[in-house]
Design a protein around this motif. Sequence first.
Motif, PDB file in Angstrom:
ATOM      1  N   HIS A  95       0.835  -1.201   0.000  1.00 29.53           N
ATOM      2  CA  HIS A  95       0.000   0.000   0.000  1.00 29.53           C
ATOM      3  C   HIS A  95       0.874   1.256   0.000  1.00 29.53           C
ATOM      4  O   HIS A  95       0.587   2.222  -0.733  1.00 29.53           O
ATOM      5  CB  HIS A  95      -0.921  -0.004   1.224  1.00 29.53           C
ATOM      6  CG  HIS A  95      -2.007  -1.024   1.138  1.00 29.53           C
ATOM      7  ND1 HIS A  95      -2.951  -1.196   2.138  1.00 29.53           N
ATOM      8  CD2 HIS A  95      -2.314  -1.939   0.183  1.00 29.53           C
ATOM      9  CE1 HIS A  95      -3.784  -2.158   1.794  1.00 29.53           C
ATOM     10  NE2 HIS A  95      -3.420  -2.635   0.615  1.00 29.53           N
TER      11      HIS A  95
ATOM     12  N   ARG B   5       1.205   4.042  -3.084  1.00 26.55           N
ATOM     13  CA  ARG B   5       1.050   5.480  -2.853  1.00 26.55           C
ATOM     14  C   ARG B   5       2.286   6.234  -3.357  1.00 26.55           C
ATOM     15  O   ARG B   5       2.163   7.296  -3.978  1.00 26.55           O
ATOM     16  CB  ARG B   5       0.826   5.750  -1.365  1.00 26.55           C
ATOM     17  CG  ARG B   5      -0.550   5.342  -0.860  1.00 26.55           C
ATOM     18  CD  ARG B   5      -0.743   5.702   0.609  1.00 26.55           C
ATOM     19  NE  ARG B   5      -2.119   5.550   1.015  1.00 26.55           N
ATOM     20  CZ  ARG B   5      -2.625   4.443   1.582  1.00 26.55           C
ATOM     21  NH1 ARG B   5      -1.823   3.405   1.823  1.00 26.55           N
ATOM     22  NH2 ARG B   5      -3.902   4.372   1.909  1.00 26.55           N
TER      23      ARG B   5
ATOM     24  N   GLN C  80       1.014  -3.880  -7.189  1.00 27.85           N
ATOM     25  CA  GLN C  80       0.560  -3.909  -5.801  1.00 27.85           C
ATOM     26  C   GLN C  80      -0.276  -5.162  -5.526  1.00 27.85           C
ATOM     27  O   GLN C  80      -0.102  -5.831  -4.507  1.00 27.85           O
ATOM     28  CB  GLN C  80      -0.264  -2.653  -5.491  1.00 27.85           C
ATOM     29  CG  GLN C  80      -0.638  -2.494  -4.020  1.00 27.85           C
ATOM     30  CD  GLN C  80      -1.955  -3.150  -3.645  1.00 27.85           C
ATOM     31  OE1 GLN C  80      -2.939  -3.021  -4.360  1.00 27.85           O
ATOM     32  NE2 GLN C  80      -1.986  -3.856  -2.518  1.00 27.85           N
TER      33      GLN C  80
ATOM     34  N   GLU D 205      -6.395  -7.773  -0.925  1.00 26.40           N
ATOM     35  CA  GLU D 205      -5.760  -6.637  -0.249  1.00 26.40           C
ATOM     36  C   GLU D 205      -5.428  -5.523  -1.238  1.00 26.40           C
ATOM     37  O   GLU D 205      -4.520  -4.728  -1.017  1.00 26.40           O
ATOM     38  CB  GLU D 205      -4.482  -7.089   0.466  1.00 26.40           C
ATOM     39  CG  GLU D 205      -4.712  -8.151   1.529  1.00 26.40           C
ATOM     40  CD  GLU D 205      -5.515  -7.638   2.717  1.00 26.40           C
ATOM     41  OE1 GLU D 205      -5.698  -6.415   2.843  1.00 26.40           O
ATOM     42  OE2 GLU D 205      -5.970  -8.476   3.528  1.00 26.40           O
TER      43      GLU D 205
ATOM     44  N   LEU E 203      -5.451  -2.088  -3.055  1.00 26.54           N
ATOM     45  CA  LEU E 203      -5.717  -0.699  -2.671  1.00 26.54           C
ATOM     46  C   LEU E 203      -6.253   0.026  -3.902  1.00 26.54           C
ATOM     47  O   LEU E 203      -5.599   0.076  -4.939  1.00 26.54           O
ATOM     48  CB  LEU E 203      -4.435  -0.024  -2.169  1.00 26.54           C
ATOM     49  CG  LEU E 203      -4.529   1.473  -1.836  1.00 26.54           C
ATOM     50  CD1 LEU E 203      -5.550   1.726  -0.741  1.00 26.54           C
ATOM     51  CD2 LEU E 203      -3.151   2.013  -1.433  1.00 26.54           C
TER      52      LEU E 203
ATOM     53  N   THR F 101      -8.919   5.620  -4.180  1.00 25.88           N
ATOM     54  CA  THR F 101      -8.671   5.961  -2.782  1.00 25.88           C
ATOM     55  C   THR F 101      -7.388   6.769  -2.641  1.00 25.88           C
ATOM     56  O   THR F 101      -7.338   7.766  -1.904  1.00 25.88           O
ATOM     57  CB  THR F 101      -8.582   4.678  -1.942  1.00 25.88           C
ATOM     58  OG1 THR F 101      -9.814   3.967  -2.027  1.00 25.88           O
ATOM     59  CG2 THR F 101      -8.278   5.008  -0.485  1.00 25.88           C
TER      60      THR F 101
END
Length: 268
Positions: free
Chosen positions: A100, A104, A178, A186, A188, A192
């Motif tokens: 995560h 990002r 990811q 899981e 992401l 978001t």
Amino acid sequence: MAHTIPLKTPLDDTGLPRRSAPAAPAPAPAVPADTSRYHHPNFVSAQPSPGHIAFRFRAFTGLEPKPEFPAAAYDDTALNWQLRGDLHDQYQAARVLWSHAWLRHQARPLLHQAAPLWTAWTTARDELTAVFEQFWSTSDGHWRAQLLRLTDAERAAAAAADAFDTVAAKLAQAVADQIDAAGWDEALELETVAKELGIDASDWPVRHVDDYSHPLPQYRIVRGGTAYWGRATPLAASAAQLIAGHRERLREVADLAGDFDPAHSALA
């Protein structure tokens, strides 16, 4: 007369009272193996809970190496299956948090780059739609000029779609990486991450990475005034479909009107 008297204490073969053997000392409880040398560097603590273990880690930046289960733990005979299982769970939790943070870190500059490109596309798309709608109020004598404006708007929309797709492909690859690290459960959401940056990406067509490495088939694409059938990335395909719809409508009108003007036949 003989009498028998029950003995309170049984006799052994010597005729002496039988003594109970001293109780064997209780075995010392097994000391669990120390697994701390295998913990992830960011590991802080583990709190057992019914059905699972809650792991705590220091915050990941995404710049750390991908957490991998230490190979030496497989060969450590002091570890039983339960301890290895707990270590596996710890590293799985670490991979999720790391992935995560990694997404990002990777997506942040790409999202900032994509935002104005998306605005450029929506502006070009709306301009293309407006130019096409102007044919309803364009007199026959001015169709040639309006067709020139249409082709200019088509090229601008196609270029804007290509520019967005170029960045979207990189975002799609980051999302795929990811998921590869942490698993689909899981994942992401890119939306978001964008929202955390104050960017509304809810309408962005960032598709699966395969749609960029293996573009969608059979869409009518217009480049440099030339129309042909080929493969296109997601937003470019949307632009091509929009353009193809306009072109088909204009050809239909020209056919109904029996118009053989070169300016109209060029749409064929």
